[in-house]
Design a protein around this motif. Structure first.
Motif, mmCIF file in Angstrom:
data_model
loop_
_atom_site.group_PDB
_atom_site.id
_atom_site.type_symbol
_atom_site.label_atom_id
_atom_site.label_comp_id
_atom_site.label_asym_id
_atom_site.label_seq_id
_atom_site.Cartn_x
_atom_site.Cartn_y
_atom_site.Cartn_z
ATOM 1 N N VAL A 1 0.843 -1.204 0.000
ATOM 2 C CA VAL A 1 0.000 0.000 0.000
ATOM 3 C C VAL A 1 0.874 1.249 0.000
ATOM 4 N N ALA A 2 1.934 1.250 0.817
ATOM 5 C CA ALA A 2 2.849 2.397 0.864
ATOM 6 C C ALA A 2 3.473 2.633 -0.509
ATOM 7 N N GLY A 3 3.862 1.550 -1.178
ATOM 8 C CA GLY A 3 4.458 1.673 -2.506
ATOM 9 C C GLY A 3 3.494 2.271 -3.518
ATOM 10 N N LEU A 4 2.228 1.814 -3.482
ATOM 11 C CA LEU A 4 1.225 2.345 -4.404
ATOM 12 C C LEU A 4 0.975 3.829 -4.154
ATOM 13 N N VAL A 5 0.930 4.220 -2.881
ATOM 14 C CA VAL A 5 0.707 5.633 -2.543
ATOM 15 C C VAL A 5 1.885 6.486 -3.012
ATOM 16 N N VAL A 6 3.104 6.003 -2.817
ATOM 17 C CA VAL A 6 4.285 6.749 -3.258
ATOM 18 C C VAL A 6 4.288 6.906 -4.783
ATOM 19 N N LEU A 7 3.972 5.827 -5.502
ATOM 20 C CA LEU A 7 3.901 5.904 -6.961
ATOM 21 C C LEU A 7 2.885 6.949 -7.409
ATOM 22 N N LEU A 8 1.717 6.932 -6.772
ATOM 23 C CA LEU A 8 0.684 7.918 -7.108
ATOM 24 C C LEU A 8 1.177 9.327 -6.831
ATOM 25 N N LEU A 9 1.803 9.532 -5.676
ATOM 26 C CA LEU A 9 2.263 10.858 -5.286
ATOM 27 C C LEU A 9 3.294 11.395 -6.266
ATOM 28 N N VAL A 10 4.272 10.571 -6.628
ATOM 29 C CA VAL A 10 5.310 10.999 -7.567
ATOM 30 C C VAL A 10 4.703 11.355 -8.923
#
Length: 431
Positions: A95-104
């Motif tokens: 979940v953290a990885g998906l959120v970071v990808l979205l943010l970037v």
């Protein structure tokens, strides 16, 4: 002297209002898809390959509907956004990885969009593009923070009409409609890095992660806004009506989005490509190039369309990123909150917008940033789409209100199409 309303006209107006009221998150999401990044990508596609890529907007329409409907249903059924939903069946690090990808991806997209808006505005009204870019970002942020959600969402719905500028552009130029039809029904596929990159960029700007997060979160916002609405898992009597509304809203929004994309490709194919101008470096350049070919009307409509759709896309990009980050850290969130109630949420929103503004002022290559943002969206869409489809198909997550077979097929086809496009880009980059 006013004419009295007859029962027939009253019924017509009532039907009209009912249809408009059914359109909300899906319409806004679809229109925000045609942001300056999308406009740049579609413009480059039309300038470089003429009418040859018209088929992409037809192909992506049912795929968009499938994945966006899955996202919307998650929000409406569970009353939770995608980040909260993913935590129910994914390890925390995923979940953290998906959120970071979205943010970037969203911050890059914000920077590219603000840059394009600044340059487009400077074509119509003389001033430094950087001032316009920063000004648009600040105004968008202030509107999100200080205008109540139920009023702001009405503004966003009306801003979708700015996209009709591109219909006006097509009406102002000479289009080879036979060639445009062949581009849809008899496409010529080229196996080259430029062609594949453009196709991937079109797919990435059409099927983007921020759209999934936004539509799901806006369904949650609508549940909070309308007193009688409840998550469908707790209100089975609303299931039939709400799922019908979701279909109407999503199909209309994605249809509108792809129709405008077709008009942008067609307009630039009929003007820039037809006159040998196959390379553009900014959306502003695309607008300026139209002036000697198609006249002042087409030029002004194109430039103003970039600004109008940008003002629609900025809150979607910043809002979806802030909502995902706030959900991950379990911060109270929502555009319905006052500043004092949602200080942390609005702080995240402001930080995302500030980074976008900073990026727009950093001297980035405009068209490379815009098309690059679309390619990034295409690549990171795949893991997000897999998570969306697993959630929307899970009886445990959806409390039995899962996607029907046809919507599952469309959603997984969209996921497969994005994976295949990303793989093709990788292969052509290596060869």
């Amino acid at each position: 002297m006013s004419t009295p309303s007859t029962p027939a006209t009253a019924d017509f107006r009532a039907d009209d209002e009912r249809w408009w009221s059914k359109l909300g998150p899906g319409l806004i999401t679809g229109a925000a898809d045609d942001d300056p990044s999308g406009i740049a990508t579609y413009s480059q596609a039309g300038a470089q390959f003429g009418y040859a890529l018209g088929w992409t907007v037809v192909l992506t329409f049912p795929l968009m509907v499938g994945i966006q409907l899955a996202s919307a249903r998650i929000g409406r059924v569970t009353g939770r956004n995608l980040t909260e939903t993913f935590t129910r069946f994914c390890p925390n690090w995923i979940v953290a990885g998906l959120v970071v990808l979205l943010l970037v991806a969203n911050i890059i997209n914000l920077a590219a969009d603000l840059n394009a808006m600044g340059h487009a505005a400077a074509l119509v009204l003389p001033a430094l593009p950087a001032w316009y870019a920063a000004g648009f970002g600040v105004v968008s942020l202030l509107l999100q923070v200080f205008v109540p959600y139920d009023q702001y969402v009405r503004v966003l719905k009306w801003l979708t009409l700015s996209l009709l500028a591109y219909v006006g552009v097509v009406l102002a130029v000479d289009v080879d409609w036979a060639a445009a039809a062949r581009g849809i029904y008899a496409p010529q596929i080229q196996w080259s890095q430029e062609f594949v990159t453009t196709v991937v960029a079109v797919l990435g700007t059409t099927i983007s992660p921020y759209l999934f997060f936004w539509q799901a979160s806006q369904e949650v916002e609508e549940i909070r806004r309308v007193p009688e609405d409840k998550p469908l898992r707790r209100a089975p009597e609303q299931v039939r009506r709400q799922l019908r509304r979701l279909r109407v809203d999503t199909v209309a929004g994605m249809g509108f989005s792809n129709l405008i994309a077709f008009f942008i490709i067609t307009a630039t194919a009929a003007t820039l490509h037809a006159h040998g101008q196959t390379r553009i470096e900014t959306t502003a350049q695309a607008a300026a190039a139209l002036r000697p070919i198609a006249g002042d009307a087409a030029f002004v409509l194109f430039a103003l369309g970039v600004v109008g759709t940008g003002m629609l896309a900025l809150p979607v990009l910043a809002g979806s990123a802030a909502d995902a980050v706030a959900s991950y850290f379990r911060v109270r969130r929502g555009l319905n909150l006052t500043l004092s109630q949602g200080l942390s949420f609005y702080g995240i929103l402001a930080a995302a917008m500030a980074l976008g503004i900073a990026g727009s002022l950093s001297g980035l290559d405009p068209i490379a940033a815009l098309v690059g943002a679309a390619v990034i969206n295409a690549v990171i869409s795949v893991p997000v789409m897999v998570a969306v489809m697993i959630a929307a198909s899970s009886p445990r997550v959806m409390v039995g209100i899962v996607l029907s077979r046809k919507w599952k097929v469309l959603g997984w086809l969209a996921t497969a199409a994005m994976a295949a496009a990303s793989l093709a880009l990788l292969v052509t980059s290596i060869i």
